[in-house]
Structures are given as structure tokens and as C-alpha cells.
Design an enzyme around this catalytic site. Structure first.
Site, PDB file in Angstrom:
ATOM      1  N   HIS A   1     107.445 -61.680 -48.742  1.00 37.91           N
ATOM      2  CA  HIS A   1     108.616 -62.440 -49.192  1.00 37.91           C
ATOM      3  C   HIS A   1     108.320 -63.940 -49.164  1.00 37.91           C
ATOM      4  CE1 HIS A   1     112.856 -64.016 -48.451  1.00 37.91           C
ATOM      5  NE2 HIS A   1     112.936 -63.433 -49.631  1.00 37.91           N
TER       6      HIS A   1
ATOM      7  N   HIS B   1     112.163 -71.548 -53.763  1.00 36.26           N
ATOM      8  CA  HIS B   1     113.349 -70.703 -53.632  1.00 36.26           C
ATOM      9  C   HIS B   1     114.623 -71.424 -54.063  1.00 36.26           C
ATOM     10  CE1 HIS B   1     116.849 -68.954 -51.579  1.00 36.26           C
ATOM     11  NE2 HIS B   1     116.267 -67.816 -51.898  1.00 36.26           N
TER      12      HIS B   1
HETATM   13  O1  G3P Z   1     114.103 -60.449 -53.812  1.00 38.13           O
HETATM   14  C1  G3P Z   1     114.493 -60.390 -52.681  1.00 38.13           C
HETATM   15  C2  G3P Z   1     114.928 -61.660 -52.213  1.00 38.13           C
HETATM   16  O2  G3P Z   1     113.924 -62.525 -52.454  1.00 38.13           O
HETATM   17  C3  G3P Z   1     116.195 -62.160 -52.795  1.00 38.13           C
HETATM   18  O3  G3P Z   1     116.720 -63.100 -52.036  1.00 38.13           O
HETATM   19  O4  G3P Z   1     117.304 -65.402 -51.605  1.00 38.13           O
HETATM   20  O5  G3P Z   1     115.199 -64.503 -50.683  1.00 38.13           O
HETATM   21  O6  G3P Z   1     115.393 -64.930 -53.085  1.00 38.13           O
HETATM   22  P1  G3P Z   1     116.115 -64.558 -51.825  1.00 38.13           P
HETATM   23 CA    CA Z   2     113.424 -64.123 -53.945  1.00 44.58          CA
END
Ligand code: G3P
Ligand code: CA
Length: 293
Positions: free
Chosen positions: A41, A83
Site C-alpha cells: 500500500h 495520495h
Molecule cells: O486502494 C486501497 C486504498 O488505497 C484506498 O484508500 O485512501 O489509501 O488510497 P487510500
Molecule cells: Ca490508494
């Protein structure tokens, strides 16, 4: 041995990611013995500053199957990995990404915030890290890396999907004769995903869903999503065993986020998810590794 499973998993992904309809018809019962996917992530963002090369490289070293990349677009139309729509949290600059050129963003420090926020994980190497562009990531991480790309706030960035596909085609990551499954694209925006599906049906798409109460999904919602996507993603705290079963029985893939504790990883694997996002791909690799014969 693990390598054979990985090949098998990729093979399954290739089988799975034929145009959505036919793949879905084939897939449901084939998942049992296959390795759920481990998605780093924002890279291994529990160990290094998110969306920087140290985080991506660690994600690969820790055997994440995919590097997750959140995409934003600069004032001069360059796709960068970040992000937030603003620069504030991870660069110390103030303002919207869309109001800065790439040259201006390249002068910013995308690592110091991590050292300040997590002093116990701080490294001098993280000082002065640059914000990478999508092109730089593909060039630096090489042809074997797999990317799980999220179109973030596409409503701010007209033409983002076209630019994304142009780059993916340019680097032969998608398109005819390319192994399907190297790239997965996700978004909270169904419109953005449908646009990509129209441009290239072979790219596996994942619809992200926001839940503010225990997750429920109707047959109508499943049918709508299956028209352009092969799976869904949501926050793991919103789902239940029954929800996972319903989604799997419908043939959709399911990738909850962001799971960092081993007991939660074990719980979700017991429920039958097809993979998950984590800031700690090393932990998930251990948990999955113990389950593979
Ligand atoms: O895709 C999963 C996740 O990345 C979505 O949430 O806010 O971490 O981009 P965020
Ligand atoms: Ca994401």
C-alpha cells in the site's frame, strides 16, 4: 516451491483477466489453493516514506505482489505518485498538486515528514527524497514489477485516464500480446473505470467502495460492477464473512485495505478474501507463507 505457486498465481490471474464476462464465468471455484495477492500500500509505507523509491523497493524485497500507486496530475499534465490532492502532508509545501508544475514539485522533499512523524523509523537516506512520476517508477522498478494503480480524484484531472493508458501502452505493460495482470487499475470513481474499460477491456479493473456502516452489497450493485470490473476494494473494518462469501460467490475478486496487523490478515484470509493492501508486505508475506503447503 513458493516460486511455482507465484507462477501458478500469475497463470490464474492471466486466466482470470480475460474480458470480464468470460473470466468471471470461469473463476469462482478456482481460488481455494491459490495465493492471495499481497499489495504494498503506497509501497512498503510502514517502513519508508509512502510513494518514494525506498518504499517501492522495500515492497518488492518484502515480496509484495503489486506496488500500489496513487496518481495525481500536475499543472503541466504529468502523472505523479501521491495520495493526497494537496502537497501539505508529505512535502511540507502548501497547495493543490494541480496548481504546481512538475519542475516545482521535483524541488520538494517527500521524505523528511516521515522521519519527523516516525522518528523510530527515520533514516538519513529519506531526507530530500523526490516525488516520483509514473514514468520514473516504471523505468526504475523494471519490467518484472506489477502495478496496482489508483486514479485519485479524476474529476480534478481531465484526460488523466488517457494519459495513464498512453504511458502503460508505451511501456508495453498493457495491450495486445502483453501478459494480462501486470497492471490492475482501481478507483472510487466508477466513471473513471468505465472510461478505461471502454478504451481497453483487457485491463483488470477494481471498483473501490466507501462504507460508513457494516458493508452490504446487493445483487444489482454486483451486476453493475461486473459490467466493467473484475473486483472490489473497501476498508476491511466494514466487511464480514457473509459479505466476503457473497462477493466471492458472485465471482468478483475482493481486496480490502489497509490491513497491517497479523491477526486481521489471518481473519480476512479465513473469510476467503483474494488479497489485501498492507503497509507491511513483509508481515502479510509471512502470514500467507505459513498457509501455503
Ligand atoms: O486502494 C486501497 C486504498 O488505497 C484506498 O484508500 O485512501 O489509501 O488510497 P487510500
Ligand atoms: Ca490508494
Amino acid at each position: 516451491m513458493k516460486y511455482i505457486y507465484r507462477i501458478a498465481a500469475i497463470g490464474l490471474f492471466c486466466i482470470l483477466f480475460l474480458p470480464a464476462e468470460s473470466a468471471l464465468a470461469k473463476s469462482p471455484s478456482h481460488f481455494g489453493p491459490f495465493k492471495p495477492i499481497n499489495i504494498s500500500h503506497r509501497g512498503a509505507s510502514g517502513h519508508a516514506p509512502e510513494h518514494t523509491f525506498p518504499a517501492y523497493e522495500l515492497g518488492t524485497i518484502m515480496e509484495g505482489d503489486y506496488i500500489e500507486i496513487d496518481l495525481q496530475m500536475t499543472k503541466d499534465g504529468e502523472l505523479i505518485a501521491m495520495h493526497d490532492e494537496t502537497l501539505d502532508r508529505t512535502t511540507g509545501e502548501t497547495g493543490m498538486v494541480k496548481d504546481f508544475t512538475l519542475a516545482q514539485i521535483k524541488k520538494l522533499d517527500a521524505g523528511s515528514w516521515f522521519n519527523e512523524t516516525f522518528p523510530q523509523k527515520a533514516k538519513p537516506d529519506y531526507l530530500g527524497l523526490q516525488v516520483p512520476t509514473l514514468r520514473e517508477i516504471i523505468e526504475q522498478m523494471g519490467p518484472n514489477a506489477r502495478y496496482y494503480i489508483e486514479t485519485k480524484s479524476p474529476e480534478f484531472y481531465p484526460g488523466m485516464e488517457e494519459k495513464l493508458l498512453d504511458i502503460l501502452h508505451e511501456y508495453n505493460l498493457v495491450g495486445e500480446n502483453q501478459p494480462v495482470g501486470k497492471i490492475m487499475i482501481q478507483s472510487f470513481s466508477a466513471e473513471s473505470l468505465k472510461k478505461i474499460h471502454q478504451m481497453d477491456e483487457s485491463i483488470p479493473l477494481i471498483q473501490l467502495l466507501s462504507y460508513y456502516a457494516p458493508a452490504i452489497i446487493t445483487n444489482e450493485e454486483v451486476a453493475k460492477i461486473k459490467a466493467y470490473a473484475v473486483g472490489i476494494g473497501m476498508h476491511y473494518t466494514a466487511i464480514s464473512p457473509g459479505y466476503v462469501k457473497k462477493v466471492r460467490d458472485s465471482g468478483l475478486l475482493i481486496y480490502p485495505y489497509t490491513v497491517n496487523e497479523k491477526e486481521d490478515m489471518e481473519m480476512l484470509l479465513d473469510w476467503g478474501v483474494t488479497g489485501m493492501f498492507t503497509n507491511y508486505p513483509d508481515r502479510l508475506n509471512e502470514v500467507i507463507g505459513k498457509r501455503m503447503p
